[in-house]
Write an enzyme that holds these catalytic residues in place. Sequence first.
Site, PDB file in Angstrom:
ATOM      1  N   CYS A   4      81.018 148.125  14.120  1.00 55.97           N
ATOM      2  CA  CYS A   4      79.999 148.586  13.172  1.00 55.97           C
ATOM      3  C   CYS A   4      78.810 149.189  13.929  1.00 55.97           C
ATOM      4  O   CYS A   4      78.186 148.525  14.764  1.00 55.97           O
ATOM      5  CB  CYS A   4      79.544 147.410  12.313  1.00 55.97           C
ATOM      6  SG  CYS A   4      78.118 147.804  11.298  1.00 55.97           S
ATOM      7  N   CYS A   7      75.575 147.197  13.498  1.00 51.67           N
ATOM      8  CA  CYS A   7      75.542 145.987  14.332  1.00 51.67           C
ATOM      9  C   CYS A   7      75.181 146.360  15.771  1.00 51.67           C
ATOM     10  O   CYS A   7      74.396 145.659  16.420  1.00 51.67           O
ATOM     11  CB  CYS A   7      76.897 145.278  14.299  1.00 51.67           C
ATOM     12  SG  CYS A   7      77.158 144.289  12.811  1.00 51.67           S
ATOM     13  N   ASN A  87      72.955 152.579  -1.310  1.00 53.53           N
ATOM     14  CA  ASN A  87      74.204 153.210  -1.728  1.00 53.53           C
ATOM     15  C   ASN A  87      75.346 152.201  -1.668  1.00 53.53           C
ATOM     16  O   ASN A  87      75.391 151.360  -0.773  1.00 53.53           O
ATOM     17  CB  ASN A  87      74.541 154.401  -0.826  1.00 53.53           C
ATOM     18  CG  ASN A  87      73.532 155.527  -0.957  1.00 53.53           C
ATOM     19  OD1 ASN A  87      72.975 155.740  -2.020  1.00 53.53           O
ATOM     20  ND2 ASN A  87      73.296 156.238   0.136  1.00 53.53           N
ATOM     21  N   HIS A 100      72.370 148.490   3.933  1.00 51.57           N
ATOM     22  CA  HIS A 100      71.071 148.955   4.420  1.00 51.57           C
ATOM     23  C   HIS A 100      70.292 149.549   3.269  1.00 51.57           C
ATOM     24  O   HIS A 100      70.865 149.999   2.272  1.00 51.57           O
ATOM     25  CB  HIS A 100      71.247 149.996   5.537  1.00 51.57           C
ATOM     26  CG  HIS A 100      72.193 151.085   5.172  1.00 51.57           C
ATOM     27  ND1 HIS A 100      73.561 150.921   5.228  1.00 51.57           N
ATOM     28  CD2 HIS A 100      71.986 152.340   4.704  1.00 51.57           C
ATOM     29  CE1 HIS A 100      74.156 152.032   4.833  1.00 51.57           C
ATOM     30  NE2 HIS A 100      73.228 152.908   4.494  1.00 51.57           N
TER      31      HIS A 100
HETATM   32  P1  5GP Z   1      74.718 155.566   3.672  1.00 55.26           P
HETATM   33  O1  5GP Z   1      75.317 156.914   3.414  1.00 55.26           O
HETATM   34  O2  5GP Z   1      75.771 154.611   4.191  1.00 55.26           O
HETATM   35  O3  5GP Z   1      73.931 155.012   2.539  1.00 55.26           O
HETATM   36  O4  5GP Z   1      73.630 155.788   4.800  1.00 55.26           O
HETATM   37  C1  5GP Z   1      73.906 155.836   6.159  1.00 55.26           C
HETATM   38  C2  5GP Z   1      72.732 156.513   6.804  1.00 55.26           C
HETATM   39  O5  5GP Z   1      72.749 156.216   8.179  1.00 55.26           O
HETATM   40  C3  5GP Z   1      72.749 158.045   6.667  1.00 55.26           C
HETATM   41  O6  5GP Z   1      71.548 158.465   6.037  1.00 55.26           O
HETATM   42  C4  5GP Z   1      72.850 158.537   8.108  1.00 55.26           C
HETATM   43  O7  5GP Z   1      72.077 159.696   8.342  1.00 55.26           O
HETATM   44  C5  5GP Z   1      72.333 157.350   8.896  1.00 55.26           C
HETATM   45  N1  5GP Z   1      72.903 157.188  10.233  1.00 55.26           N
HETATM   46  C6  5GP Z   1      74.208 157.281  10.569  1.00 55.26           C
HETATM   47  N2  5GP Z   1      74.383 157.023  11.885  1.00 55.26           N
HETATM   48  C7  5GP Z   1      73.143 156.772  12.385  1.00 55.26           C
HETATM   49  C8  5GP Z   1      72.659 156.467  13.696  1.00 55.26           C
HETATM   50  O8  5GP Z   1      73.411 156.364  14.669  1.00 55.26           O
HETATM   51  N3  5GP Z   1      71.314 156.278  13.834  1.00 55.26           N
HETATM   52  C9  5GP Z   1      70.461 156.394  12.777  1.00 55.26           C
HETATM   53  N4  5GP Z   1      69.158 156.194  13.031  1.00 55.26           N
HETATM   54  N5  5GP Z   1      70.877 156.678  11.520  1.00 55.26           N
HETATM   55  C10 5GP Z   1      72.194 156.872  11.337  1.00 55.26           C
HETATM   56 ZN    ZN Z   2      77.431 145.634  10.964  1.00 55.46          ZN
END
Ligand code: 5GP
Ligand code: ZN
Length: 114
Positions: A4, A7, A87, A100
């Site tokens: 993950c 994580c 989400n 998150h």
């Molecule tokens: P989800 O689509 O799961 O609600 O949001 C995941 C979020 O994590 C996305 O907005 C994406 O831009 C962000 N994200 C993905 N990988 C990384 C990363 O390695 N570092 C950071 N700071 N954000 C990330």
């Molecule tokens: Zn995790």
Amino acid sequence: MNNCIFCKIVNKEIPSNYIYEDDDMIIIKDINPIAKKHFLAIPKLHFSDVVSMSEDNAKTIGKMLKKIGAIADSLLELEKGFRIVMNKGEHGCQSIFHLHLHILGGEQLSPHFN
Ligand code: 5GP
Ligand code: ZN
């Protein structure tokens, strides 16, 4: 869980732009911001989403929300307001399955959520 990415960020195995940390969570800047300010509040414990969260997990999320409120102005500089988004699943466009909270602000947001 071992694979993950959140994580790994929580455990500092992958560096990130940490804004805040306490016993329950970290707050980082989203790598691909969709608002002028876009933070992610990530609980240190791994659980995938709101459907699978335990009572204890829910208490942690409650504490996180309280803390986000407490630091919104001073640390996150969101004094004109913000939006918190979680989400879940395909229709919710969840892409990382470690729950998150998105914290969005820094500009006038649309009243529409989609
Ligand atoms: P989800 O689509 O799961 O609600 O949001 C995941 C979020 O994590 C996305 O907005 C994406 O831009 C962000 N994200 C993905 N990988 C990384 C990363 O390695 N570092 C950071 N700071 N954000 C990330
Ligand atoms: Zn995790």
